[in-house]
Write a protein that holds these residues in place. Structure first.
Motif, short mmCIF file in Angstrom:
data_model
loop_
_atom_site.label_atom_id
_atom_site.label_comp_id
_atom_site.label_asym_id
_atom_site.label_seq_id
_atom_site.Cartn_x
_atom_site.Cartn_y
_atom_site.Cartn_z
N GLN A 1 -7.58 -7.27 -5.31
CA GLN A 1 -8.68 -6.95 -5.06
C GLN A 1 -8.77 -5.39 -4.53
O GLN A 1 -9.29 -4.48 -5.31
N THR A 2 -8.19 -5.21 -3.36
CA THR A 2 -7.95 -4.06 -2.78
C THR A 2 -7.36 -2.81 -3.71
O THR A 2 -8.08 -1.61 -3.79
N LEU A 3 -6.25 -3.05 -4.42
CA LEU A 3 -5.55 -1.96 -5.18
C LEU A 3 -5.49 -2.11 -6.44
O LEU A 3 -5.08 -1.42 -7.27
N SER A 4 -6.61 -3.30 -7.24
CA SER A 4 -6.70 -3.38 -8.64
C SER A 4 -5.41 -3.68 -9.18
O SER A 4 -4.85 -2.94 -10.31
N ILE B 1 0.67 -1.10 0.01
CA ILE B 1 -0.08 0.18 0.02
C ILE B 1 0.90 1.41 -0.08
O ILE B 1 0.55 2.15 -0.79
N ARG C 1 2.31 1.53 -3.56
CA ARG C 1 1.37 1.44 -4.69
C ARG C 1 1.62 2.23 -5.89
O ARG C 1 1.28 1.69 -6.99
N LYS D 1 -6.06 -10.59 -1.58
CA LYS D 1 -6.74 -9.40 -1.01
C LYS D 1 -5.86 -8.14 -1.51
O LYS D 1 -6.97 -7.28 -1.81
#
Length: 306
Positions: A212-215, A169, A172, A209
């Protein structure tokens, strides 16, 4: 110990492979290192093969393991360009397309097959992008630091598995590939349980996960040996944004890709690993009839996406 490893690492590869033959004799015939584990793993993975066929795979896997050990040692002294010359990426465009020409980050899922250490260094040289491996801390502080130093030689930033979410994250917006050896045994309670090589196995729920969360696109890298000291890496799309609503499909597709790669060249897989030592929870058996998708539908979804 460090000076001795440095001495081995300084050997020319042809001498390193000659020494690996001695290590093979000691490991397989004399000390019988994890022979029972390897035999059990192969029996379960290939029940259709004869005892002699499985024994041949076992012997070849020990020879590869000893060669791999020397290759990893030598990688601490080798030039990055030398490793890149020994590692080919014939369909690198698959990864380039998934990342818009390496302008975006991607998750690259690996298995303990071929030479994943050379793969990391060679990819950085050929793709001109940082490849940051996720690692599980080893029990030995010496070997843990040794591998961290080896993997970060050319600017990579290894990430411990318990901090990978925060690290991804935080970075990113960086241009990088996040390499995960995702066939390591995951936790019993919170892991993703699925049959892997005919036995229940748990997988870490990190890649799905984060994707999905950060494409983030997810790609599988299959590393096969073409000859001693030379490897080929083939990339395969696992999932591209926008991802399927069911994140477990990412791990399910990964397991199918991993099994296919192992079946293609079983002797270069790490069979000494006690991968299946954990007992699945009762919920695994209760939910067998309620899998998110069977193998055919998983493959079909993956084919439609690509």
């Amino acid at each position: 110990m460090k000076w001795f490893l440095g001495l081995l690492a300084a050997l020319p590869l042809r001498l390193a492979y000659a020494l690996a033959v001695l290590f093979y004799v000691l490991l397989y015939h004399v000390f019988r290192y994890r022979r029972s584990t390897v035999d059990e793993n192969l029996r379960s993975a290939f029940p259709q093969k004869s005892e002699s066929e499985r024994a041949a795979i076992a012997r070849a896997s020990y020879r590869h393991l000893c060669n791999l050990f020397m290759e990893i040692l030598c990688s601490t002294r080798m030039k990055q360009s030398d490793m890149a010359q020994r590692m080919s990426f014939p369909n690198m465009q698959v990864l380039a397309d998934a990342t818009d020409g390496f302008e975006k980050q991607a998750i690259v899922l690996l298995i303990h097959q071929g030479n994943w250490e050379w793969m990391l260094h060679a990819a950085m040289e050929k793709m001109q992008v940082s490849v940051d491996p996720v690692y599980k801390t080893l029990h030995s502080p010496f070997w843990n630091q040794y591998m961290l130093d080896a993997r970060s030689r050319f600017g990579a930033s290894p990430m411990p598995i318990d901090r990978v979410g925060r690290e991804v994250i935080r970075g990113r917006k960086r241009k990088r590939l996040i390499a995960m050896l995702a066939d390591q045994a995951g936790p019993k309670a919170s892991g993703y349980w699925r049959n892997f090589l005919n036995r229940p196995a748990s997988f870490y729920r990190g890649a799905d996960k984060l994707a999905q969360t950060l494409s983030i696109p997810v790609v599988f890298a299959k590393c096969r040996r073409t000859e001693t000291g030379h490897y080929e890496v083939q990339f395969e799309e696992i999932s591209l944004p926008p991802h399927d609503a069911d994140p477990e499909l990412i791990l399910a597709r990964y397991v199918l890709a991993a099994e296919a790669a192992i079946a293609e060249q079983p002797e270069t897989y790490l069979w000494t690993n006690r991968r299946w030592k954990k007992t699945p929870p009762e919920s695994f058996f209760k939910n067998q009839s309620q899998e998110p998708a069977n193998d055919a539908s998983i493959a079909g979804t993956q084919e439609r996406q690509s």
